[in-house]
Design a protein around this motif. Structure first.
Motif, PDB file in Angstrom:
ATOM      1  N   UNK A  13       0.742  -1.463  -0.016  1.00  0.00           N
ATOM      2  CA  UNK A  13       0.260   0.132   0.025  1.00  0.00           C
ATOM      3  C   UNK A  13       0.899   1.270  -0.042  1.00  0.00           C
ATOM      4  N   UNK A  14       2.117   1.126   0.019  1.00  0.00           N
ATOM      5  CA  UNK A  14       2.979   2.331  -0.021  1.00  0.00           C
ATOM      6  C   UNK A  14       2.731   3.475  -0.891  1.00  0.00           C
ATOM      7  N   UNK A  15       2.905   2.797  -2.282  1.00  0.00           N
ATOM      8  CA  UNK A  15       2.582   3.745  -3.375  1.00  0.00           C
ATOM      9  C   UNK A  15       1.327   4.485  -3.439  1.00  0.00           C
ATOM     10  N   UNK A 169       3.879  -3.409  -8.986  1.00  0.00           N
ATOM     11  CA  UNK A 169       4.361  -3.097 -10.238  1.00  0.00           C
ATOM     12  C   UNK A 169       4.051  -1.764 -10.842  1.00  0.00           C
ATOM     13  N   UNK A 170       3.130  -1.141 -10.504  1.00  0.00           N
ATOM     14  CA  UNK A 170       2.811   0.210 -11.150  1.00  0.00           C
ATOM     15  C   UNK A 170       3.866   1.372 -10.694  1.00  0.00           C
ATOM     16  N   UNK A 171       4.305   1.115  -9.265  1.00  0.00           N
ATOM     17  CA  UNK A 171       5.389   1.774  -8.702  1.00  0.00           C
ATOM     18  C   UNK A 171       6.855   1.748  -9.257  1.00  0.00           C
ATOM     19  N   UNK A 172       7.097   0.480  -9.810  1.00  0.00           N
ATOM     20  CA  UNK A 172       8.413   0.198 -10.447  1.00  0.00           C
ATOM     21  C   UNK A 172       8.516   0.819 -11.810  1.00  0.00           C
ATOM     22  N   UNK A 173       7.619   1.602 -12.564  1.00  0.00           N
ATOM     23  CA  UNK A 173       7.719   2.127 -13.841  1.00  0.00           C
ATOM     24  C   UNK A 173       9.013   3.451 -13.920  1.00  0.00           C
ATOM     25  N   UNK A 174       9.525   3.297 -14.928  1.00  0.00           N
ATOM     26  CA  UNK A 174       9.287   2.777 -16.197  1.00  0.00           C
ATOM     27  C   UNK A 174       9.907   1.641 -16.581  1.00  0.00           C
ATOM     28  N   UNK A 175      11.116   1.368 -15.618  1.00  0.00           N
ATOM     29  CA  UNK A 175      11.747   0.149 -15.977  1.00  0.00           C
ATOM     30  C   UNK A 175      10.948  -1.348 -16.142  1.00  0.00           C
TER      31      UNK A 175
END
Length: 230
Positions: A13-15, A169-175
């Motif tokens: 839930x962090x992002x 996953x969304x928080x790890x964008x753009x890589x």
């Protein structure tokens, strides 16, 4: 009373929460000091009397802590849920995850798959492999990771895919990109709830933050970060 609210929450839930904190601080004048761990570790820390004011973790863990007298029983409230998804490196070939059979083939074809070995999502994934009957085939490809490092393992090239909550996953964008969610037949939503410490420095402030996080006004921001309201 203290103007700082000590929040502890699950990494998943962090992002979503971090996207809301600046607005909350600007509107209220309170400051939020947050720390993040996997759900079971958060519970262990609270049981070990690590100080905090408000917690956001799985509802069953919140209920258990309330039963232990660590949380105000009446403070328990639903926060939302996050779907499970598959992460891949940006720029790669699209993956077919549209059916149970396609999902199985994707896992079987992957060279390596990262998962959170101590988290709620990892426990579900391991059980799912057994349920699908592909555990023996896929298990040698698994790359166990510590909390918050599952998507990063894909970004660093340590794993071809990762199975984690969509929010991470969304928080790890753009890589890293969201290759897709689990098929509906296999989807397992990870639920989260809010609770307020019985030892809160400022219970009123904690209730203000709880109300803000769970209000309908926050729904759009949370949805953009992968957290759904029920």
């Amino acid at each position: 009373m203290s103007r700082e609210i000590r929040l502890v929450g699950a990494i998943a839930v962090r992002p979503a929460i971090l996207a809301l904190i600046p607005e909350f601080e600007a509107a209220t004048g309170y400051a939020v000091a947050a720390r993040w761990e996997l759900n079971p570790i958060v519970k262990q820390q609270i049981e070990a009397s690590v100080p905090f004011d408000l917690v956001v973790i799985n509802p069953n863990l919140v209920a258990d802590l309330a039963a232990q007298g660590k949380l105000e029983v009446a403070s328990q409230v639903s926060f939302g849920r996050i779907a499970m998804g598959v992460a891949a490196r940006a720029g790669g070939q699209p993956l077919d995850l549209g059916s149970v059979a396609a999902f199985e083939r994707t896992l079987q074809a992957a060279a390596s798959i990262a998962y959170a070995n101590e988290g709620t999502s990892g426990s579900y994934f391991i059980g799912l492999l057994e349920q699908l009957g592909i555990a023996n085939e896929v298990r040698p490809k698994l790359v166990p990771t510590s909390g918050g490092q599952t998507a990063a393992a894909v970004a660093r090239g340590e794993a071809e895919l990762a199975v984690i909550p969509v929010s991470s996953i969304l928080a790890a964008a753009p890589d890293v990109v969201l290759a897709g969610r689990f098929p509906s037949e296999l989807q397992s939503y990870i639920d989260f709830a809010v609770g307020i410490s019985t030892g809160a420095r400022d219970a009123k402030a904690a209730r203000v933050l709880s109300a803000f996080l769970t209000s309908a006004a926050s729904d759009e921001v949370l949805a953009a970060k992968g957290l759904e309201r029920r």
